[in-house]
Design a protein around this motif. Structure first.
Motif, short mmCIF file in Angstrom:
data_model
loop_
_atom_site.label_atom_id
_atom_site.label_comp_id
_atom_site.label_asym_id
_atom_site.label_seq_id
_atom_site.Cartn_x
_atom_site.Cartn_y
_atom_site.Cartn_z
N GLU A 114 -21.26 -20.20 -31.13
CA GLU A 114 -21.01 -20.78 -29.81
C GLU A 114 -20.79 -22.29 -29.90
O GLU A 114 -19.97 -22.85 -29.17
CB GLU A 114 -22.16 -20.46 -28.86
N ARG A 128 -13.09 -25.67 -28.01
CA ARG A 128 -12.70 -25.61 -26.60
C ARG A 128 -12.59 -27.02 -26.02
O ARG A 128 -11.66 -27.32 -25.25
CB ARG A 128 -13.72 -24.79 -25.81
N SER A 129 -13.49 -27.90 -26.41
CA SER A 129 -13.48 -29.28 -25.92
C SER A 129 -12.24 -30.03 -26.37
O SER A 129 -11.78 -30.94 -25.68
CB SER A 129 -14.74 -30.02 -26.38
N GLU A 186 -2.63 -28.01 -32.17
CA GLU A 186 -3.14 -27.35 -30.97
C GLU A 186 -3.21 -25.83 -31.15
O GLU A 186 -4.15 -25.19 -30.68
CB GLU A 186 -2.27 -27.69 -29.75
N GLU A 196 -14.65 -16.79 -30.79
CA GLU A 196 -15.05 -15.96 -29.65
C GLU A 196 -15.12 -14.49 -30.05
O GLU A 196 -15.98 -13.75 -29.56
CB GLU A 196 -14.11 -16.20 -28.48
N ALA A 216 -17.27 -22.83 -31.16
CA ALA A 216 -16.32 -22.55 -30.07
C ALA A 216 -16.33 -23.69 -29.05
O ALA A 216 -15.27 -24.10 -28.56
CB ALA A 216 -16.67 -21.22 -29.40
N TRP A 217 -17.48 -24.21 -28.74
CA TRP A 217 -17.59 -25.32 -27.78
C TRP A 217 -16.81 -26.53 -28.28
O TRP A 217 -16.06 -27.14 -27.52
CB TRP A 217 -19.07 -25.66 -27.58
N LEU A 237 -9.32 -28.74 -26.55
CA LEU A 237 -8.19 -28.25 -25.78
C LEU A 237 -8.24 -28.67 -24.31
O LEU A 237 -7.29 -28.45 -23.58
CB LEU A 237 -8.12 -26.71 -25.86
N ALA A 238 -9.35 -29.25 -23.91
CA ALA A 238 -9.53 -29.62 -22.48
C ALA A 238 -8.65 -30.79 -22.08
O ALA A 238 -8.27 -31.61 -22.83
CB ALA A 238 -10.99 -29.97 -22.23
N LEU A 281 -10.53 -21.05 -31.99
CA LEU A 281 -11.38 -20.79 -30.82
C LEU A 281 -11.42 -19.29 -30.53
O LEU A 281 -12.50 -18.71 -30.37
CB LEU A 281 -10.87 -21.57 -29.60
N ALA A 316 -6.56 -23.48 -30.99
CA ALA A 316 -6.62 -22.32 -30.10
C ALA A 316 -6.92 -21.04 -30.87
O ALA A 316 -7.70 -20.19 -30.42
CB ALA A 316 -5.31 -22.19 -29.32
#
Length: 153
Positions: free
Chosen positions: A142, A149-150, A98, A109, A145-146, A152-153, A105, A102
């Motif tokens: 992007e 990010r997904s 994790e 960004e 990153a998407w 970590l959701a 990500l 992070a």
């Protein structure tokens, strides 16, 4: 007017070299995480990190060649990469999956922010080719990153 364009091109080249450094650093970090990820999602993350590392690696030459097409010099050593990058080193081989996600990500960004900041520089330099490449590279960052990010959701 010529001085303004020359100054704008010099600023753009400096940022392209920074982007080049960011890609070198992000490639190394992503491969580090690819090699050291552990846990129940090992296979999926191992493969994702490798896919993302290869995409970043493949952009390195394109960025450097863009600098050369502008009749400028690229980075020449690991030292110049270290000075120009905004990506922070990560020397740990024991981060939790994790934390790896992070960190990647956040790094992607950082690359996106640099790319978006370069748009005005390309326009001021009258460099349509770099402007178009920045759009493509932004879209790729992007997407990385998407995906992260997904997770970590």
């Amino acid at each position: 007017m010529a001085d303004t364009k020359t100054n704008s091109t010099a600023a753009l080249v400096a940022e392209l070299n920074g982007l080049l450094a960011d890609h070198f650093a992000l490639f190394i970090k992503t491969k580090n995480f690819h090699w050291h990820v552990k846990g129940p999602r090992f296979r999926d993350l191992h493969l994702l990190f490798d896919e993302q590392a290869l995409e970043v690696r493949d952009q390195i030459d394109l960025i450097a060649e863009r600098v050369r097409k502008l009749d400028a010099e690229t980075l020449t050593s690991l030292g110049t990469v270290g000075k120009a990058t905004k990506i922070k080193d990560q020397d740990s081989a024991t981060l939790a999956a994790e934390d790896m996600i992070a960190e990647l990500l956040a790094d992607n960004e950082t690359v996106i922010a640099r790319l978006k900041g370069m748009k005005d520089l390309a326009e001021q330099a009258g460099d349509n080719a770099t402007d178009g490449l920045l759009d493509d590279w932004t879209d790729m960052a992007e997407q990385r990153a998407w995906f992260l990010r997904s997770l970590l959701a």
